[in-house]
Design an enzyme around this catalytic site. Structure first.
Site, short mmCIF file in Angstrom:
data_model
loop_
_atom_site.label_atom_id
_atom_site.label_comp_id
_atom_site.label_asym_id
_atom_site.label_seq_id
_atom_site.Cartn_x
_atom_site.Cartn_y
_atom_site.Cartn_z
N HIS A 200 1.08 -0.96 0.26
CA HIS A 200 0.07 0.08 -0.12
C HIS A 200 0.89 1.62 -0.26
O HIS A 200 1.95 0.84 -0.46
CB HIS A 200 -1.28 -0.14 1.18
CG HIS A 200 -0.48 -0.20 2.51
ND1 HIS A 200 0.63 0.29 2.97
CD2 HIS A 200 0.02 -1.43 3.49
CE1 HIS A 200 0.63 0.11 4.80
NE2 HIS A 200 0.87 -1.17 4.61
N GLY B 112 9.08 1.16 8.13
CA GLY B 112 8.12 2.33 8.98
C GLY B 112 7.73 2.19 10.42
O GLY B 112 8.14 1.20 11.60
N GLN C 155 6.95 -15.31 13.11
CA GLN C 155 6.49 -13.81 14.06
C GLN C 155 4.44 -14.33 13.96
O GLN C 155 3.86 -12.85 13.91
CB GLN C 155 6.90 -12.65 13.10
CG GLN C 155 6.50 -12.78 11.55
CD GLN C 155 7.18 -11.04 11.38
OE1 GLN C 155 7.85 -10.80 10.46
NE2 GLN C 155 5.92 -10.30 11.24
N GLN D 55 8.86 -2.35 16.71
CA GLN D 55 9.69 -2.95 15.88
C GLN D 55 11.25 -2.27 15.26
O GLN D 55 12.43 -3.30 14.76
CB GLN D 55 8.54 -3.44 14.45
CG GLN D 55 9.48 -4.47 12.87
CD GLN D 55 8.92 -4.39 11.74
OE1 GLN D 55 8.04 -5.55 12.31
NE2 GLN D 55 8.73 -3.47 11.33
N SER E 182 -2.25 -0.12 7.06
CA SER E 182 -2.42 -1.47 7.16
C SER E 182 -2.89 -2.31 5.89
O SER E 182 -3.56 -1.88 5.47
CB SER E 182 -2.55 -1.56 8.58
OG SER E 182 -2.07 -2.94 8.89
N HIS F 167 3.95 1.63 2.25
CA HIS F 167 4.51 0.83 1.30
C HIS F 167 6.05 1.33 0.55
O HIS F 167 7.04 1.46 0.53
CB HIS F 167 4.65 -0.68 1.26
CG HIS F 167 4.34 -1.48 1.89
ND1 HIS F 167 3.27 -2.31 1.97
CD2 HIS F 167 4.81 -2.40 3.27
CE1 HIS F 167 2.24 -2.81 2.79
NE2 HIS F 167 3.93 -3.41 3.66
#
Ligand code: AMP
Length: 288
Positions: free
Chosen positions: A33, A146, A60, A152, A184, A36
């Site tokens: 999206h 991001g 994950q 993260q 997202s 990214h």
């Protein structure tokens, strides 16, 4: 655009580039999206080779999470990457990264214990493990992440520092819809009613930021209560915390915003079966 599946072939390819060109890397799980796209455009600004990976990393995801139903519109993603003039897409299969007998786990202590780490045990070990592998395979000079996934980002910065990795982690601000909802891949799961409710999430974080900037003596408890009241139980809240940007250790309710170093508000909510996360700086200058 080169599309590669094999870590060995990618490594060889990058080795051909490396003597003369730097490599900038954007790791993703696909279903691309505008968030990214912004990371990829940031990578392109550096002027080197741009490498994007698409890999839905099973390590994950917890057993009851959405690994199987995570969206994988591969053809659409390829078209977007081609239109952005990306040099190479690395799209390994699970077996390419985790062959039979794979036994290593990378764990970053401390930072991974709070916020999402609490509700998703093992999640950040999975992220750190796959990113360490990807950094090794791609030999990237820079990797863009991001701020939407702030925890993260901090964990990967710490891993790079602790393990003396050669890659430079480059943060990029969160890209949002016009109404403030952070983009997202999971937003596409939201029903129209939930999509409407979702806007309350960033709105409350913005209100917390405005109040904190106006009155730095406000307490953490007051700010969090204000957000929760504005949501009026519109959705279940997984967590809502304020923490310094460096340690990510949630502050106590009676702490005052002015006494925290670069405080940020962090939240995770559930809308239907979709979990959304977001965060926002409560201090004036972005950064840590
Ligand atoms: P994902 O595909 O969700 O694993 O995300 C891949 C990268 O894109 C991560 O570095 C994310 O933090 C980043 N990212 C995802 N959504 C956004 C957004 N709305 N704004 C900026 N970066 C994002």
């Amino acid at each position: 655009m080169l599309i590669l599946q094999s870590p060995q072939i990618l490594h060889q390819k990058v080795s051909q580039w490396k003597p003369t060109q730097k490599v900038f890397f954007v790791p993703t799980m696909g279903c691309l999206h505008a968030g990214h796209r912004a990371l990829i455009e940031r990578a392109k600004q550096e002027g080197g080779k741009v490498l994007v990976s698409i890999f839905v990393n099973p390590l994950q995801f917890g057993p009851s999470e959405d690994f199987d139903r995570y969206p994988r519109p591969f053809e659409e993603d390829v078209k977007l990457l081609e239109s952005l003039d990306v040099d190479c897409l690395f799209a390994p299969r699970t077996v390419d990264l985790y062959p039979d007998g794979f036994a290593t786990n990378v764990s970053v202590k401390g930072l991974a214990e709070h916020l999402c780490g609490k509700s998703r045990p093992g999640h950040f070990d999975g992220v750190a493990t796959v990113c360490l592998k990807l950094f090794q395979i791609t030999q990237a000079d820079g990797a863009i992440f991001g701020e939407k996934d702030y925890q993260q980002l901090r964990i990967l910065e710490k891993m790079v520092e602790d393990l003396n990795l050669g890659v430079h982690i480059m943060p990029h601000p969160t890209v949002r819809e016009e109404d403030g909802l952070a983009l997202s891949s999971r937003n596409r799961y939201l029903s129209p009613e939930d999509r409407k409710k979702a806007v309350l999430f960033p709105q409350a974080l913005c209100a917390a930021r405005e109040r904190a900037l106006l009155d730095p003596s406000v307490t953490v408890g007051d700010l969090l209560r204000q957000a929760l009241t504005s949501w009026n139980q519109a959705f279940p809240v997984d967590y809502l915390e304020i923490a310094p940007s460096d340690t990510l250790t949630p502050a106590s309710p009676d702490a005052r915003i002015r006494d925290l170093r670069n405080p940020r508000v962090f939240g995770a909510i559930k809308l239907g079966s979709t979990r959304l996360i977001d965060n926002l700086a409560l201090h004036l200058v972005e950064g840590r």
